[in-house]
Design an enzyme around this catalytic site. Structure first.
Site, mmCIF file in Angstrom:
data_model
loop_
_atom_site.group_PDB
_atom_site.id
_atom_site.type_symbol
_atom_site.label_atom_id
_atom_site.label_comp_id
_atom_site.label_asym_id
_atom_site.label_seq_id
_atom_site.Cartn_x
_atom_site.Cartn_y
_atom_site.Cartn_z
ATOM 1 N N ASP A 76 8.296 -3.853 7.304
ATOM 2 C CA ASP A 76 7.117 -3.851 6.198
ATOM 3 C C ASP A 76 6.016 -3.131 6.939
ATOM 4 O O ASP A 76 5.369 -4.036 7.617
ATOM 5 C CB ASP A 76 6.885 -5.089 5.177
ATOM 6 C CG ASP A 76 5.998 -4.824 4.351
ATOM 7 O OD1 ASP A 76 5.301 -3.957 4.347
ATOM 8 O OD2 ASP A 76 6.057 -6.003 3.511
ATOM 9 N N SER A 155 -1.128 13.281 -1.329
ATOM 10 C CA SER A 155 -0.670 13.671 -2.403
ATOM 11 C C SER A 155 -1.819 14.677 -3.043
ATOM 12 O O SER A 155 -3.027 14.722 -2.600
ATOM 13 C CB SER A 155 -0.562 12.321 -3.362
ATOM 14 O OG SER A 155 -0.478 12.984 -4.822
ATOM 15 N N TYR A 168 -3.714 4.650 -6.776
ATOM 16 C CA TYR A 168 -2.871 5.709 -6.145
ATOM 17 C C TYR A 168 -3.722 6.829 -5.630
ATOM 18 O O TYR A 168 -4.007 7.077 -4.414
ATOM 19 C CB TYR A 168 -1.717 6.085 -6.816
ATOM 20 C CG TYR A 168 -0.780 7.120 -6.059
ATOM 21 C CD1 TYR A 168 0.107 6.506 -5.375
ATOM 22 C CD2 TYR A 168 -0.706 8.537 -6.286
ATOM 23 C CE1 TYR A 168 0.971 7.476 -4.403
ATOM 24 C CE2 TYR A 168 0.164 9.397 -5.774
ATOM 25 C CZ TYR A 168 1.020 8.613 -4.763
ATOM 26 O OH TYR A 168 1.717 9.688 -4.198
ATOM 27 N N LYS A 172 -4.618 7.605 -1.666
ATOM 28 C CA LYS A 172 -4.231 8.836 -1.162
ATOM 29 C C LYS A 172 -5.486 9.560 -0.644
ATOM 30 O O LYS A 172 -5.366 10.315 0.474
ATOM 31 C CB LYS A 172 -3.617 9.590 -2.171
ATOM 32 C CG LYS A 172 -2.264 9.118 -2.301
ATOM 33 C CD LYS A 172 -1.164 9.025 -0.919
ATOM 34 C CE LYS A 172 0.229 8.944 -1.342
ATOM 35 N NZ LYS A 172 0.898 8.593 -0.122
HETATM 36 N N1 LIG Z 1 7.676 12.298 -5.030
HETATM 37 C C1 LIG Z 1 6.267 12.793 -5.488
HETATM 38 O O1 LIG Z 1 6.464 13.404 -6.566
HETATM 39 C C2 LIG Z 1 5.254 12.691 -4.653
HETATM 40 C C3 LIG Z 1 4.094 13.140 -4.969
HETATM 41 C C4 LIG Z 1 2.976 13.227 -3.879
HETATM 42 C C5 LIG Z 1 3.203 12.360 -2.949
HETATM 43 N N2 LIG Z 1 4.405 11.712 -2.793
HETATM 44 C C6 LIG Z 1 4.250 10.787 -1.535
HETATM 45 O O2 LIG Z 1 5.455 11.058 -0.845
HETATM 46 C C7 LIG Z 1 5.581 9.808 -0.098
HETATM 47 C C8 LIG Z 1 7.151 9.599 -0.411
HETATM 48 O O3 LIG Z 1 7.605 9.477 -1.498
HETATM 49 P P1 LIG Z 1 8.889 9.577 -2.214
HETATM 50 O O4 LIG Z 1 8.770 10.304 -3.618
HETATM 51 O O5 LIG Z 1 9.818 9.925 -1.367
HETATM 52 O O6 LIG Z 1 9.151 8.176 -2.807
HETATM 53 P P2 LIG Z 1 10.372 6.932 -2.410
HETATM 54 O O7 LIG Z 1 10.077 5.941 -3.283
HETATM 55 O O8 LIG Z 1 11.635 7.845 -2.651
HETATM 56 O O9 LIG Z 1 10.256 6.888 -0.723
HETATM 57 C C9 LIG Z 1 9.150 5.849 -0.383
HETATM 58 C C10 LIG Z 1 9.735 5.197 0.835
HETATM 59 O O10 LIG Z 1 8.975 4.343 1.375
HETATM 60 C C11 LIG Z 1 8.997 2.958 1.753
HETATM 61 N N3 LIG Z 1 8.170 2.059 1.683
HETATM 62 C C12 LIG Z 1 7.072 2.247 0.737
HETATM 63 N N4 LIG Z 1 6.151 0.990 1.172
HETATM 64 C C13 LIG Z 1 6.566 0.717 2.394
HETATM 65 C C14 LIG Z 1 6.073 -0.376 3.233
HETATM 66 N N5 LIG Z 1 5.283 -1.007 3.066
HETATM 67 N N6 LIG Z 1 6.915 -0.521 4.168
HETATM 68 C C15 LIG Z 1 8.222 -0.034 4.654
HETATM 69 N N7 LIG Z 1 8.547 1.153 3.897
HETATM 70 C C16 LIG Z 1 7.916 1.466 2.525
HETATM 71 C C17 LIG Z 1 10.284 2.646 0.492
HETATM 72 O O11 LIG Z 1 10.784 1.508 0.846
HETATM 73 C C18 LIG Z 1 10.892 4.120 0.330
HETATM 74 O O12 LIG Z 1 11.983 4.170 0.997
HETATM 75 C C19 LIG Z 1 4.975 8.646 -0.714
HETATM 76 O O13 LIG Z 1 3.915 8.473 0.366
HETATM 77 C C20 LIG Z 1 4.383 9.368 -1.891
HETATM 78 O O14 LIG Z 1 3.193 8.725 -2.171
HETATM 79 C C21 LIG Z 1 5.266 11.945 -3.479
#
Ligand SMILES: NC(=O)c1ccc[n+]([C@@H]2O[C@H](COP(=O)([O-])OP(=O)(O)OC[C@H]3O[C@@H](n4cnc5c(N)ncnc54)[C@H](O)[C@@H]3O)[C@@H](O)[C@H]2O)c1
Length: 266
Positions: A76, A155, A168, A172
């Site tokens: 974590d 983001s 969020y 970010k």
């Molecule tokens: N998907 C989108 O549209 C989008 C857009 C902009 C930014 N993002 C950013 O991209 C990144 C990845 O997002 P995603 O879409 O792949 O999401 P996702 O939910 O598929 O993956 C996020 C991962 O982070 C892990 N995680 C979260 N908090 C944690 C913690 N405290 N300790 C350990 N692991 C942790 C989760 O277990 C998960 O596997 C994030 O930072 C998200 O904010 C995503």
């Protein structure tokens, strides 16, 4: 026998570039897994860190079965003791650290009247504390290796506000500024720090957002596609940007924020 003379090609990459160890946080998620797949090659050892230890193990196995090198780490990242243990484990096992990509994050949709203090805290822990703690523990190792590269994932909503995502957006925006502060502070140690700011990308997070807003997923995706390039992004497209910023091709790039969002912030 063919009359064509053999033309010497460029030296293979492995001859020119040294091996590297790269830590990817959130490596089991949609974008994190794509980053692991994109970085996996004969000269990269990947440490795949995620709170979902089982999913991290699956990604590491997938990378290995494709011929790459990867090790899963369950942790974590909002807990300082977990992060210290993670870095000890990575460097203890592989001997050094050369690159870090902080992908871990989570979202809780709501305006400030809808979000609870617990939502606010958890959003900051997963998105901003995790970056601070991981970089804090990683930078001494990058420095010891003679320098290295950090890529954070913020983001588009860290640059321009979005509706009903107040915690969020604030977290970010913090990631963007933290990245630039680290770029300034650690350039003398040969460390570059850059940020990728994705727009909506097809991952489990985006699906969960639709659920939080009570919106059918396909309708949510269609609304998210309302941007100049008329579609949402794919995780591979974010991974390509990460690969560039981590690598030698970006050797003079630090403190940059690269939006990869189909023009969504224009
Ligand atoms: N998907 C989108 O549209 C989008 C857009 C902009 C930014 N993002 C950013 O991209 C990144 C990845 O997002 P995603 O879409 O792949 O999401 P996702 O939910 O598929 O993956 C996020 C991962 O982070 C892990 N995680 C979260 N908090 C944690 C913690 N405290 N300790 C350990 N692991 C942790 C989760 O277990 C998960 O596997 C994030 O930072 C998200 O904010 C995503």
């Amino acid at each position: 026998m063919s009359g064509a003379a053999a033309v010497p090609g460029p030296a293979p990459e492995s001859a020119a570039e040294p091996d590297r160890v790269v830590l990817v946080t959130g490596g089991a998620g949609g974008i994190g897994a794509a980053v692991c797949r994109r970085l996996a090659d004969h000269r990269t050892t990947l440490a795949v860190a995620d709170r979902d230890a089982g999913a991290a193990r699956e990604i590491a196995l997938e990378v290995r079965s494709a011929g790459g090198r990867a090790e899963p780490f369950g942790c974590d990242l909002s807990r300082p003791e977990d992060v210290e243990a993670l870095l000890d484990g990575v460097v203890g096992q592989f001997g050094a650290l050369h690159g870090l990509c902080t992908v871990a994050g989570s979202i809780r949709r709501g305006d400030v009247t809808e979000l609870t203090p617990a939502d606010w805290r958890a959003t900051f822990e997963d998105n901003l504390d995790s970056v601070f703690l991981t970089c804090r523990a990683a930078i001494p190792h990058l420095t010891r290796a003679g320098g290295g590269a950090i890529v954070t994932i913020a983001s588009g909503w860290g640059l321009r506000a979005g509706r009903r995502a107040a915690a969020y957006c604030a977290a970010k925006a913090g990631v963007v500024m933290l990245t630039q502060a680290m770029a300034l502070d650690h350039a003398p140690a040969g460390i570059r720090a850059n940020c990728v700011a994705p727009g909506d990308v097809r991952t489990p997070m985006l699906e969960r957002e639709a659920g939080q807003l009570g919106c059918p997923v396909e309708q949510f995706y269609a609304e998210a596609a309302d941007r100049p390039l008329r579609r949402i992004g794919e995780p591979r497209e974010i991974a390509d940007a990460v690969s560039y910023l981590l690598g030698e091709e970006a050797s003079f790039v630090t403190g940059a924020v690269l939006t990869v969002d189909g023009g969504g912030t224009l």
